[in-house]
Design a protein around this motif. Structure first.
Motif, PDB file in Angstrom:
ATOM      1  N   LEU A   1       3.659   6.427  -4.697  1.00 31.85           N
ATOM      2  CA  LEU A   1       5.081   7.287  -4.053  1.00 31.85           C
ATOM      3  C   LEU A   1       5.043   8.289  -5.772  1.00 31.85           C
ATOM      4  O   LEU A   1       4.994   9.330  -5.399  1.00 31.85           O
ATOM      5  CB  LEU A   1       6.042   6.405  -4.833  1.00 31.85           C
ATOM      6  CG  LEU A   1       5.819   5.969  -3.033  1.00 31.85           C
ATOM      7  CD1 LEU A   1       7.022   4.242  -3.376  1.00 31.85           C
ATOM      8  CD2 LEU A   1       6.866   6.126  -2.082  1.00 31.85           C
ATOM      9  N   ARG A   2       4.711   8.018  -6.357  1.00 31.76           N
ATOM     10  CA  ARG A   2       5.154   8.487  -8.370  1.00 31.76           C
ATOM     11  C   ARG A   2       4.395   9.712  -8.241  1.00 31.76           C
ATOM     12  O   ARG A   2       4.608  10.662  -8.325  1.00 31.76           O
ATOM     13  CB  ARG A   2       4.973   7.684  -9.346  1.00 31.76           C
ATOM     14  CG  ARG A   2       5.611   6.609  -8.898  1.00 31.76           C
ATOM     15  CD  ARG A   2       5.092   6.010 -11.142  1.00 31.76           C
ATOM     16  NE  ARG A   2       3.716   4.932 -11.040  1.00 31.76           N
ATOM     17  CZ  ARG A   2       3.943   4.383 -10.918  1.00 31.76           C
ATOM     18  NH1 ARG A   2       5.262   3.604 -10.153  1.00 31.76           N
ATOM     19  NH2 ARG A   2       3.114   3.434 -10.369  1.00 31.76           N
ATOM     20  N   GLU A   3       2.821   9.592  -7.587  1.00 30.98           N
ATOM     21  CA  GLU A   3       2.363  11.377  -7.369  1.00 30.98           C
ATOM     22  C   GLU A   3       2.710  11.942  -6.547  1.00 30.98           C
ATOM     23  O   GLU A   3       2.896  13.063  -6.756  1.00 30.98           O
ATOM     24  CB  GLU A   3       0.872  10.793  -7.144  1.00 30.98           C
ATOM     25  CG  GLU A   3      -0.512  10.525  -7.809  1.00 30.98           C
ATOM     26  CD  GLU A   3      -1.343   9.317  -7.584  1.00 30.98           C
ATOM     27  OE1 GLU A   3      -1.605   9.866  -6.699  1.00 30.98           O
ATOM     28  OE2 GLU A   3      -2.297   9.003  -8.901  1.00 30.98           O
ATOM     29  N   ALA A   4       3.923  11.420  -5.564  1.00 32.72           N
ATOM     30  CA  ALA A   4       3.932  12.626  -4.169  1.00 32.72           C
ATOM     31  C   ALA A   4       5.669  12.732  -4.732  1.00 32.72           C
ATOM     32  O   ALA A   4       6.589  13.489  -4.475  1.00 32.72           O
ATOM     33  CB  ALA A   4       4.433  11.105  -3.271  1.00 32.72           C
ATOM     34  N   GLY A   5       6.412  12.523  -6.343  1.00 29.15           N
ATOM     35  CA  GLY A   5       7.297  12.883  -6.894  1.00 29.15           C
ATOM     36  C   GLY A   5       8.851  11.783  -6.635  1.00 29.15           C
ATOM     37  O   GLY A   5       9.559  12.546  -6.549  1.00 29.15           O
TER      38      GLY A   5
ATOM     39  N   THR B   1       1.192  -1.282  -0.234  1.00 27.25           N
ATOM     40  CA  THR B   1      -0.096   0.524  -0.202  1.00 27.25           C
ATOM     41  C   THR B   1       0.613   1.244   0.370  1.00 27.25           C
ATOM     42  O   THR B   1       0.072   2.266  -0.154  1.00 27.25           O
ATOM     43  CB  THR B   1      -1.081  -0.331   1.709  1.00 27.25           C
ATOM     44  OG1 THR B   1      -0.126   0.117   2.655  1.00 27.25           O
ATOM     45  CG2 THR B   1      -2.188  -1.316   1.303  1.00 27.25           C
ATOM     46  N   GLY B   2       2.516   1.514   0.066  1.00 26.76           N
ATOM     47  CA  GLY B   2       3.217   2.659   0.450  1.00 26.76           C
ATOM     48  C   GLY B   2       2.881   3.155   1.835  1.00 26.76           C
ATOM     49  O   GLY B   2       3.821   3.821   1.728  1.00 26.76           O
ATOM     50  N   GLY B   3       2.338   2.789   2.742  1.00 31.68           N
ATOM     51  CA  GLY B   3       2.043   3.139   3.870  1.00 31.68           C
ATOM     52  C   GLY B   3       3.452   2.801   4.862  1.00 31.68           C
ATOM     53  O   GLY B   3       4.218   3.732   5.279  1.00 31.68           O
ATOM     54  N   THR B   4       3.907   1.928   4.461  1.00 24.98           N
ATOM     55  CA  THR B   4       5.334   2.143   5.427  1.00 24.98           C
ATOM     56  C   THR B   4       6.455   2.681   4.619  1.00 24.98           C
ATOM     57  O   THR B   4       7.090   3.423   5.343  1.00 24.98           O
ATOM     58  CB  THR B   4       5.882   0.187   5.607  1.00 24.98           C
ATOM     59  OG1 THR B   4       4.648  -0.606   6.202  1.00 24.98           O
ATOM     60  CG2 THR B   4       7.137   0.337   6.257  1.00 24.98           C
TER      61      THR B   4
ATOM     62  N   LEU C   1      -1.625  -2.897  -6.350  1.00 19.74           N
ATOM     63  CA  LEU C   1      -2.051  -2.644  -4.675  1.00 19.74           C
ATOM     64  C   LEU C   1      -1.271  -0.318  -5.134  1.00 19.74           C
ATOM     65  O   LEU C   1      -0.591  -1.001  -6.209  1.00 19.74           O
ATOM     66  CB  LEU C   1      -1.040  -2.985  -3.639  1.00 19.74           C
ATOM     67  CG  LEU C   1      -2.121  -3.694  -2.939  1.00 19.74           C
ATOM     68  CD1 LEU C   1      -1.465  -4.442  -2.004  1.00 19.74           C
ATOM     69  CD2 LEU C   1      -2.970  -3.712  -2.611  1.00 19.74           C
ATOM     70  N   PRO C   2      -1.702   0.417  -4.197  1.00 17.51           N
ATOM     71  CA  PRO C   2      -1.621   1.802  -4.953  1.00 17.51           C
ATOM     72  C   PRO C   2       0.321   1.943  -4.369  1.00 17.51           C
ATOM     73  O   PRO C   2       0.384   3.513  -4.727  1.00 17.51           O
ATOM     74  CB  PRO C   2      -2.957   2.636  -4.566  1.00 17.51           C
ATOM     75  CG  PRO C   2      -2.399   1.804  -3.251  1.00 17.51           C
ATOM     76  CD  PRO C   2      -2.568   0.337  -3.552  1.00 17.51           C
ATOM     77  N   GLY C   3       0.962   1.050  -4.002  1.00 17.56           N
ATOM     78  CA  GLY C   3       2.054   1.994  -3.345  1.00 17.56           C
ATOM     79  C   GLY C   3       3.124   2.409  -4.098  1.00 17.56           C
ATOM     80  O   GLY C   3       3.043   4.151  -3.842  1.00 17.56           O
ATOM     81  N   GLY C   4       2.845   2.183  -4.879  1.00 14.93           N
ATOM     82  CA  GLY C   4       4.053   2.554  -6.220  1.00 14.93           C
ATOM     83  C   GLY C   4       3.412   3.951  -6.823  1.00 14.93           C
ATOM     84  O   GLY C   4       3.820   5.270  -6.774  1.00 14.93           O
ATOM     85  N   GLN C   5       1.551   3.843  -7.804  1.00 13.96           N
ATOM     86  CA  GLN C   5       1.400   5.099  -7.956  1.00 13.96           C
ATOM     87  C   GLN C   5       1.563   6.661  -6.657  1.00 13.96           C
ATOM     88  O   GLN C   5       1.361   7.731  -7.220  1.00 13.96           O
ATOM     89  CB  GLN C   5       0.313   4.707  -8.069  1.00 13.96           C
ATOM     90  CG  GLN C   5      -0.613   5.767  -9.112  1.00 13.96           C
ATOM     91  CD  GLN C   5      -0.396   6.098  -9.939  1.00 13.96           C
ATOM     92  OE1 GLN C   5       0.362   5.037 -10.987  1.00 13.96           O
ATOM     93  NE2 GLN C   5      -0.532   7.655 -10.693  1.00 13.96           N
TER      94      GLN C   5
END
Ligand code: PRP
Ligand code: ADE
Length: 171
Positions: A159-163, A123-126, A153-157
């Protein structure tokens, strides 16, 4: 070397509906384990990182040998109550619950460029929690590296959206 062959899928663990990606077969193969760590070293060798940080427990497994290989300090981020000195902390959401990570207040300095390593991006939470602690310390992120990314799951997306660029050995 096909690392995917060394990851075991466990359906319905730790909860119904979750497929758990088990890295223990990879760890039991010295060649696959070395390959994974060497690949991370190759991908991040030129990023100018000054420290490598990871969250317990599985993140440590790859980040510690990577820090050894790259000759960089290793910064442990741990669950509450595990670090003996003064800590800073962040709470984050997981695929199956929430968690809190702590870091010693003197582990990262303002001019550090921190390479963040984990076994898996879901999820990208960690990783977001780890990025927040690095930024709270006034330092910057030199890179984000994972062995596995769960592309569904959305973790990679996120991260990309956060730059933030990230690198995965398997996705
Ligand atoms: C796992 C894994 C990553 C995180 C990825 O750790 O090692 O750190 O989940 O998921 P996310 O992208 O949804 O945050 P876990 O919290 O299960 O702890 P462990 O390493 O102690 O098994
Ligand atoms: N961490 C978060 N989600 C996971 C999964 N599906 N498999 C292994 N580790 C995980």
């Amino acid at each position: 070397m096909n690392l995917r062959e060394h990851i075991r899928d466990i359906p319905n663990y730790p909860k119904e509906g979750i497929v758990f990606f088990d890295i223990t077969p990879l760890l039991s193969s010295p060649k696959a384990f070395r390959f994974a760590v060497d690949q991370l070293a190759e991908k991040f060798g030129s990023r100018g990182a000054t420290k490598i940080a990871a969250a317990e427990a599985r993140g440590f497994i790859f980040a510690a040998p990577l820090a050894y290989t790259m000759g960089l300090p290793f910064v442990p981020m741990r669950k509450p109550g595990k670090l003996p000195y003064r800590t800073m902390s962040v709470t984050y959401d997981l695929e199956y619950g929430t968690d809190t990570l702590c870091m010693h207040v003197d582990a990262i300095e303002r001019d550090d460029k921190v390479l963040i390593i984990d076994d898996l991006l879901a999820t990208g939470g960690t990783v977001n929690g780890m990025i927040k602690i690095v930024e709270q310390a006034g330092a910057s992120v030199a890179g984000l590296g994972f062995v596995i990314e769960l592309g569904f799951l959305p973790g990679g997306q996120i991260l990309r959206e956060a730059g933030f660029d990230h690198t995965c050995l398997l996705n």
